[in-house]
Design a protein around this motif. Structure first.
Motif, mmCIF file in Angstrom:
data_model
loop_
_atom_site.group_PDB
_atom_site.id
_atom_site.type_symbol
_atom_site.label_atom_id
_atom_site.label_comp_id
_atom_site.label_asym_id
_atom_site.label_seq_id
_atom_site.Cartn_x
_atom_site.Cartn_y
_atom_site.Cartn_z
ATOM 1 N N GLU A 206 0.823 -1.208 0.000
ATOM 2 C CA GLU A 206 0.000 0.000 0.000
ATOM 3 C C GLU A 206 0.859 1.261 0.000
ATOM 4 O OE1 GLU A 206 -2.972 -0.199 3.046
ATOM 5 O OE2 GLU A 206 -3.875 -2.014 2.212
ATOM 6 N N MET A 207 1.987 1.210 0.733
ATOM 7 C CA MET A 207 2.892 2.357 0.695
ATOM 8 C C MET A 207 3.449 2.555 -0.713
ATOM 9 S SD MET A 207 5.068 2.119 4.226
ATOM 10 C CE MET A 207 4.300 2.261 5.854
ATOM 11 N N LYS A 208 3.809 1.458 -1.364
ATOM 12 C CA LYS A 208 4.361 1.557 -2.719
ATOM 13 C C LYS A 208 3.295 1.957 -3.734
ATOM 14 C CE LYS A 208 8.365 -1.360 -1.945
ATOM 15 N NZ LYS A 208 9.111 -2.596 -2.262
ATOM 16 N N ALA A 209 2.045 1.641 -3.428
ATOM 17 C CA ALA A 209 0.966 2.094 -4.317
ATOM 18 C C ALA A 209 0.874 3.620 -4.301
ATOM 19 C CB ALA A 209 -0.365 1.478 -3.884
ATOM 20 N N VAL A 210 1.071 4.212 -3.130
ATOM 21 C CA VAL A 210 1.074 5.676 -3.042
ATOM 22 C C VAL A 210 2.309 6.231 -3.759
ATOM 23 C CG1 VAL A 210 1.134 7.653 -1.483
ATOM 24 C CG2 VAL A 210 -0.238 5.642 -0.890
ATOM 25 N N ALA A 211 3.444 5.547 -3.594
ATOM 26 C CA ALA A 211 4.644 5.974 -4.321
ATOM 27 C C ALA A 211 4.404 5.927 -5.822
ATOM 28 C CB ALA A 211 5.830 5.089 -3.935
ATOM 29 N N ALA A 212 3.756 4.843 -6.281
ATOM 30 C CA ALA A 212 3.478 4.684 -7.715
ATOM 31 C C ALA A 212 2.547 5.772 -8.222
ATOM 32 C CB ALA A 212 2.882 3.309 -7.974
ATOM 33 N N PHE A 213 1.667 6.284 -7.359
ATOM 34 C CA PHE A 213 0.780 7.396 -7.725
ATOM 35 C C PHE A 213 1.607 8.587 -8.220
ATOM 36 C CE2 PHE A 213 -1.331 11.354 -6.596
ATOM 37 C CZ PHE A 213 -2.613 11.184 -7.099
ATOM 38 N N PHE A 214 2.801 8.752 -7.634
ATOM 39 C CA PHE A 214 3.689 9.849 -8.024
ATOM 40 C C PHE A 214 4.744 9.399 -9.031
ATOM 41 C CE2 PHE A 214 2.211 11.045 -3.746
ATOM 42 C CZ PHE A 214 1.699 12.305 -4.017
ATOM 43 N N GLY A 215 4.597 8.173 -9.542
ATOM 44 C CA GLY A 215 5.567 7.663 -10.505
ATOM 45 C C GLY A 215 6.875 7.255 -9.870
ATOM 46 N N LYS A 216 6.847 6.919 -8.574
ATOM 47 C CA LYS A 216 8.055 6.554 -7.848
ATOM 48 C C LYS A 216 8.006 5.073 -7.459
ATOM 49 C CE LYS A 216 9.183 10.952 -7.828
ATOM 50 N NZ LYS A 216 10.262 11.479 -8.722
ATOM 51 N N GLU A 217 9.191 4.527 -7.160
ATOM 52 C CA GLU A 217 9.274 3.125 -6.751
ATOM 53 C C GLU A 217 8.952 2.949 -5.281
ATOM 54 O OE1 GLU A 217 12.593 -0.452 -6.229
ATOM 55 O OE2 GLU A 217 13.130 1.400 -7.263
ATOM 56 N N ALA A 218 9.432 3.856 -4.444
ATOM 57 C CA ALA A 218 9.256 3.753 -2.994
ATOM 58 C C ALA A 218 8.884 5.122 -2.433
ATOM 59 C CB ALA A 218 10.534 3.240 -2.332
ATOM 60 N N LEU A 219 8.250 5.129 -1.256
ATOM 61 C CA LEU A 219 7.769 6.377 -0.668
ATOM 62 C C LEU A 219 8.886 7.362 -0.355
ATOM 63 C CD1 LEU A 219 4.851 5.569 1.815
ATOM 64 C CD2 LEU A 219 4.808 7.048 -0.201
ATOM 65 N N ARG A 220 10.095 6.858 -0.095
ATOM 66 C CA ARG A 220 11.209 7.748 0.230
ATOM 67 C C ARG A 220 11.431 8.778 -0.881
ATOM 68 N NH1 ARG A 220 15.706 7.240 3.626
ATOM 69 N NH2 ARG A 220 16.859 9.216 3.590
ATOM 70 N N GLU A 221 11.023 8.449 -2.105
ATOM 71 C CA GLU A 221 11.246 9.335 -3.235
ATOM 72 C C GLU A 221 10.168 10.417 -3.345
ATOM 73 O OE1 GLU A 221 12.275 7.037 -6.886
ATOM 74 O OE2 GLU A 221 12.032 5.324 -5.548
ATOM 75 N N ALA A 222 9.106 10.304 -2.574
ATOM 76 C CA ALA A 222 8.061 11.332 -2.529
ATOM 77 C C ALA A 222 8.246 12.148 -1.249
ATOM 78 C CB ALA A 222 6.678 10.685 -2.593
ATOM 79 N N SER A 223 7.216 12.890 -0.846
ATOM 80 C CA SER A 223 7.320 13.693 0.374
ATOM 81 C C SER A 223 5.957 13.796 1.043
ATOM 82 C CB SER A 223 7.835 15.101 0.054
ATOM 83 O OG SER A 223 6.845 15.846 -0.645
ATOM 84 N N LEU A 224 5.977 14.135 2.325
ATOM 85 C CA LEU A 224 4.734 14.328 3.057
ATOM 86 C C LEU A 224 3.932 15.487 2.453
ATOM 87 C CD1 LEU A 224 2.865 13.620 5.404
ATOM 88 C CD2 LEU A 224 4.259 15.112 6.862
ATOM 89 N N LYS A 225 4.643 16.511 2.003
ATOM 90 C CA LYS A 225 3.965 17.642 1.367
ATOM 91 C C LYS A 225 3.187 17.183 0.139
ATOM 92 C CE LYS A 225 4.880 22.200 -0.668
ATOM 93 N NZ LYS A 225 5.937 23.193 -1.026
ATOM 94 N N ASP A 226 3.805 16.310 -0.675
ATOM 95 C CA ASP A 226 3.124 15.767 -1.857
ATOM 96 C C ASP A 226 1.881 14.981 -1.459
ATOM 97 O OD1 ASP A 226 5.149 16.774 -3.472
ATOM 98 O OD2 ASP A 226 6.291 14.888 -3.445
ATOM 99 N N VAL A 227 2.037 14.142 -0.436
ATOM 100 C CA VAL A 227 0.940 13.270 -0.005
ATOM 101 C C VAL A 227 -0.221 14.087 0.549
ATOM 102 C CG1 VAL A 227 0.315 11.504 1.700
ATOM 103 C CG2 VAL A 227 2.405 11.249 0.343
ATOM 104 N N MET A 228 0.086 15.158 1.272
ATOM 105 C CA MET A 228 -0.967 16.025 1.797
ATOM 106 C C MET A 228 -1.658 16.785 0.662
ATOM 107 S SD MET A 228 -1.342 15.730 5.065
ATOM 108 C CE MET A 228 -2.122 17.271 5.557
ATOM 109 N N ALA A 229 -0.876 17.266 -0.272
ATOM 110 C CA ALA A 229 -1.453 18.072 -1.358
ATOM 111 C C ALA A 229 -2.371 17.251 -2.253
ATOM 112 C CB ALA A 229 -0.321 18.693 -2.191
#
Length: 433
Positions: free
Chosen positions: A265-288
């Motif tokens: 599920e964490m990687k599904a959120v990462a994939a939403f941003f075109g990333k492999e893992a959540l570390r490559e995204a940010s909390l700001k992105d997830v909130m927005a």
């Protein structure tokens, strides 16, 4: 390598005391002497007399970073004095035979065929075969041995008995056939490969790293194949507390899907941003993008992503607090981690079995017993298993009696941070510090 009689005599005469007092708290010296003596007796009864060597690999405790490693996050972990020990004898035959105390069958692995076997999945022989396969692929030597293993790492207690077993097997093959040349990080990666590919459990690398490196360590998995490892000086007793693991009586047997869903599920959120893992995204992105993430990935996936980012920040603060000797701040961060795991990560119990909430019961009982003292949180993978509790030494006996009245006799395990990972106890001139 020496005979069983020689090692038993050395144990009786205190010849291993310096080593044992490094691997275990000094007050357990006599207990550990007797334990190794009994191990040698068991080996002789199963495999006969002759020369042997002794090995040990610790369990681990997660001090910070609950379910972060698999998405390239930050962790704080430590090896502990509860361990697996083995007496082994190399053989000319390319077969590994291991008898584990308390188990009827013997694990037998023919090293001439190291391909994965479906019928071995989720069995210890799969780990042995996978470790031998990976070591061979990396250019290390492997060979046969007879071994007898005893364990003080409770099954399902969140101390990673499987990782301890894996690191023990690597340590044995390292000592017998590679002159100790397999470094701790490589040993951890070999073990993770065996668990992922041969055993069939999609685990991260934190458990194996903590069992292999030893001591209290911070781990940064931003580059998962080359994690950043730093030692963090920490022994709980120096702050007037005991570290306890409380077993809740739950079984991990039917929870593979629950564990697998967390990184997925964490990687599904990462994939939403075109990333492999959540570390490559940010909390700001997830909130927005919260509304759209919830629509595409689900509410729980969004909550678990929020847990990941806030837990990462907590690990940074926990390491800073321990380096500065601020244990009170560290305890507050432990409590915050526990709340996040319960509310956002949601690994305190399985939704499929709402009648079974041993972790929640243990947390509630601990809160009532300790009041505003100490700190506590879900420990390890969660859903079943254990909680972690920091108890003021003055309250340890009362807490242990109180929590065992709720969770059962023997449920509370005071543990001690061990400074080294997988080692050969009988290695000449070994420096375990």
């Amino acid at each position: 390598m020496a005979s069983l009689d020689e090692y038993q005599q050395k144990l009786e005469q205190g010849g291993f005391d310096e080593c044992l007092c490094t691997l275990y708290p000094p007050h357990k010296l006599n207990e550990q002497r007797a334990r190794y003596f009994a191990l040698l007796d068991c080996f002789e009864a199963r495999f006969g007399r002759g020369e042997v060597r002794l090995f040990s690999a610790p369990g681990r405790t997660e001090l910070g970073g609950n379910h972060t490693d698999h998405n390239h996050g930050l962790c704080l972990a430590a090896s502990v004095d509860l361990d697996l020990i083995a007496a082994v004898r190399p053989t000319k035959e390319p077969v590994i035979r291991i008898q584990s105390e308390g188990f009827e069958g013997m694990d037998v692995v023919d090293l001439t065929d190291l391909t994965p076997r479906e019928e071995e999945r989720e069995r210890s022989c799969a780990l042995i075969r996978g470790i031998a396969a990976r070591m061979t692929a990396l250019g290390f030597s492997v060979g046969g041995f007879d071994g007898y293993i005893t364990s003080q790492v409770p099954q399902g207690a969140g101390l990673s008995s499987s990782a301890a077993f894996e690191i023990l097997i690597v340590a044995i093959l390292n000592g017998l056939y590679n002159k100790g040349n397999t470094d701790p990080v490589t040993a951890a990666k070999i073990s993770q490969f065996a668990e992922n590919t041969y055993f069939g459990k999609p685990c991260g690398l934190m458990d194996q790293m903590a069992c292999s490196v030893g001591g209290c360590i911070s781990l940064d998995f931003e580059r998962p194949q080359d994690p950043l490892v730093e030692r963090v000086p920490f022994q709980v007793s120096s702050f007037g507390h005991a570290l306890c693991i409380v077993a809740t009586g739950g079984s991990h047997a039917d929870l593979t899907n629950e564990y697998a869903a967390v990184p997925a599920e964490m990687k599904a959120v990462a994939a939403f941003f075109g990333k492999e893992a959540l570390r490559e995204a940010s909390l700001k992105d997830v909130m927005a993008q919260a509304k759209e993430i919830r629509r595409v990935c689900g509410d729980r996936a969004w909550l678990r992503a929020v847990h990941f980012f806030t837990e990462n920040e907590r690990v940074k603060k926990e390491v800073q607090a321990l380096r500065q000797g601020d244990f009170e701040e560290y305890k507050q961060l432990v409590l915050a981690s526990g709340r996040s795991s319960f509310q956002w990560l949601q690994n305190a119990y399985s939704c499929a079995s709402p009648r079974e909430q041993g972790i929640v019961v243990a947390l509630a009982a601990t809160a009532l017993l300790l009041g505003n003292e100490g700190a506590y949180r879900v420990h390890g993978g969660g859903f079943a298993g254990t909680i972690q509790v920091f108890v003021p030494l003055a309250q340890l006996d009362a807490y242990q009696n109180g929590i065992e009245a709720v969770m059962g006799k023997g449920a509370c395990h005071p543990i001690w941070i061990r400074p080294v990972g997988g080692v050969e106890v009988t290695q000449e001139n070994a420096d375990f510090h």
